[in-house]
Scaffold this motif. Sequence first.
Motif, PDB file in Angstrom:
ATOM      1  N   TYR A  32       0.804  -1.217   0.000  1.00  0.00           N
ATOM      2  CA  TYR A  32       0.000   0.000   0.000  1.00  0.00           C
ATOM      3  C   TYR A  32       0.837   1.267   0.000  1.00  0.00           C
ATOM      4  N   ALA A  33       0.448   2.216  -0.835  1.00  0.00           N
ATOM      5  CA  ALA A  33       0.934   3.575  -0.684  1.00  0.00           C
ATOM      6  C   ALA A  33       0.225   4.165   0.522  1.00  0.00           C
ATOM      7  N   MET A  34       0.958   4.936   1.306  1.00  0.00           N
ATOM      8  CA  MET A  34       0.401   5.521   2.521  1.00  0.00           C
ATOM      9  C   MET A  34       0.489   7.036   2.440  1.00  0.00           C
ATOM     10  N   SER A  35      -0.464   7.682   3.038  1.00  0.00           N
ATOM     11  CA  SER A  35      -0.448   9.136   3.032  1.00  0.00           C
ATOM     12  C   SER A  35      -1.090   9.685   4.296  1.00  0.00           C
ATOM     13  N   TRP A  36      -0.775  10.942   4.557  1.00  0.00           N
ATOM     14  CA  TRP A  36      -1.391  11.700   5.635  1.00  0.00           C
ATOM     15  C   TRP A  36      -2.173  12.850   5.017  1.00  0.00           C
ATOM     16  N   TYR A  37      -3.368  13.021   5.504  1.00  0.00           N
ATOM     17  CA  TYR A  37      -4.214  14.152   5.137  1.00  0.00           C
ATOM     18  C   TYR A  37      -4.571  14.899   6.417  1.00  0.00           C
ATOM     19  N   ARG A  38      -5.031  16.108   6.238  1.00  0.00           N
ATOM     20  CA  ARG A  38      -5.523  16.851   7.392  1.00  0.00           C
ATOM     21  C   ARG A  38      -6.744  17.666   7.003  1.00  0.00           C
TER      22      ARG A  38
END
Length: 115
Positions: A32-38
């Motif tokens: 999986y590609a992982m990301s952070w959002y806000r």
Amino acid sequence: QVQLVESGGGLVQPGGSLRLSCAASGLSFSSYAMSWYRQAPGKERELVAAIVSTGSSTNYGDSVKGRFTISRDNAKSTVYLQMNSLKPEDTAVYYCRATYIMTYWGQGTQVTVSS
């Protein structure tokens, strides 16, 4: 059942640092590609940082470049977000996202930057 559990949020003074963690379970994390959002109150959710499945490439939102660092430990099924030089405008709920064939979201962790 896929779970993404964020931790590490809290209250910090301007100029301070926090390290967020997102522990994944129920999926093949290394695929999986992982990301952070806000998402701040009254604003749309925005991309903070992203990292490919191998960790070899990262991408950052313009507002956090040079201050935030995303990393991952595939052996621990965990992605991190090191946040330095925090500003009041970084205040938001931070969400972890996993993307491969499906997309999954964590429940979010609150980060508040205030004196």
